[in-house]
Each structure stands twice: as C-alpha cells, then as structure tokens.
Enzyme design. Structure first.
Site, PDB file in Angstrom:
ATOM      1  N   GLY A  51       0.800  -1.221   0.000  1.00  0.00           N
ATOM      2  CA  GLY A  51       0.000   0.000   0.000  1.00  0.00           C
ATOM      3  C   GLY A  51       0.831   1.268   0.000  1.00  0.00           C
ATOM      4  CB  CYS A  52       4.192   2.142   0.866  1.00  0.00           C
ATOM      5  SG  CYS A  52       3.714   2.133   2.600  1.00  0.00           S
ATOM      6  CD  GLN A  53       3.662   6.768  -5.890  1.00  0.00           C
ATOM      7  OE1 GLN A  53       3.138   7.604  -5.178  1.00  0.00           O
ATOM      8  NE2 GLN A  53       3.854   6.961  -7.170  1.00  0.00           N
TER       9      GLN A  53
END
Length: 143
Positions: A51-53
């Site tokens: 969920g982290c770019q």
C-alpha cells in the site's frame, strides 16, 4: 516511560511550533535521517509494507512483552514518517499499540498536507504496525 498519548502530545507540540509546512517537511526528513540502519537481511518481500508507493520495509519482534519495530524506506519524507511512527509505537506492549488511535495525524494536519500517495502510505504503515501488535497479542494469549 511515557505513554503513546503523551508522546503524541509532545510531537504535536513540537511540530506546532513550526508554522511553515516546508520547514515541517524538513523536520520530518531530518527525523528520517536519524533512523538506525535497517538490517540488509530484512529487506525482503515479506517485510515490504503493501500500500506504499515508495518501498517500505518493516520488521517487528516481541521482546519482553513489548513490540520492537525496525523500518526503512527509499523515500526521504516516508523515512521521516517512519521515524515518527517508531518514536510513538516501538517499545510498547501490543495492547497499548492497539488501544492508541493515531490522533497526531489530524492534530498535525498531515492528512491534508501529505500527498494522497503519502497519506495512503502512512495509513498502510500504521495498519502494518497494528497487525503486528494483533499477532503478538494473540500469541501471548495462547501461552
């Protein structure tokens, strides 16, 4: 030892003294530079926060009833956000982590000043910390 709520209040007070958001970002980046070295052998797919770019790795261990977190990122601001999260939650018992809402996010205005991708990443990192705490709490209850 201070509680999570007390550390959040101190964080809000510290950042509240910095009115300019560019200066706040600089402070967040400075905090990230102070993170301890993340073990190279922990930079695995299993430890990546979904969920982290940007790339974020997080590892947790239960030591003497307290969750000790290690984390790192390849992005400067995200690394600073990690430093804040570790300052607030690392070294706490699982039940304390689960019981402490992240009120500092709204109080500092991070939700409205971070890009959507960074805000989502912060949320994902918090979720991962809560998942670790939930798992460690479940393990402790089974013993």
């Amino acid at each position: 030892m201070t509680t999570i709520a007390e550390r959040q209040a101190a964080l809000v007070e510290r950042f509240g003294k910095i009115e300019d958001w560019e200066e706040r970002y600089s402070e967040i980046i400075r905090l990230g530079r102070s993170l301890p070295e993340f073990p190279e052998d922990q930079r695995t797919e299993r430890n990546k926060v979904k969920g982290c770019q940007s790339q974020v790795w997080m590892h947790a261990a239960l030591e003497d009833g307290r969750v000790e977190f290690l984390a790192d990122s390849d992005a400067a601001i995200v690394r600073g956000l990690i430093a804040i999260l570790l300052e607030l939650y690392s070294g706490e018992p699982p039940q304390s982590i689960l019981a402490a809402p992240p009120s500092f996010i709204d109080e500092l205005g991070l939700g409205s000043h971070l890009s959507q991708n960074r805000a989502n990443g912060l949320s994902a990192m918090l979720k991962q910390m809560k998942l670790y705490a939930t798992a460690f709490q479940a393990l402790a209850q089974r013993k």
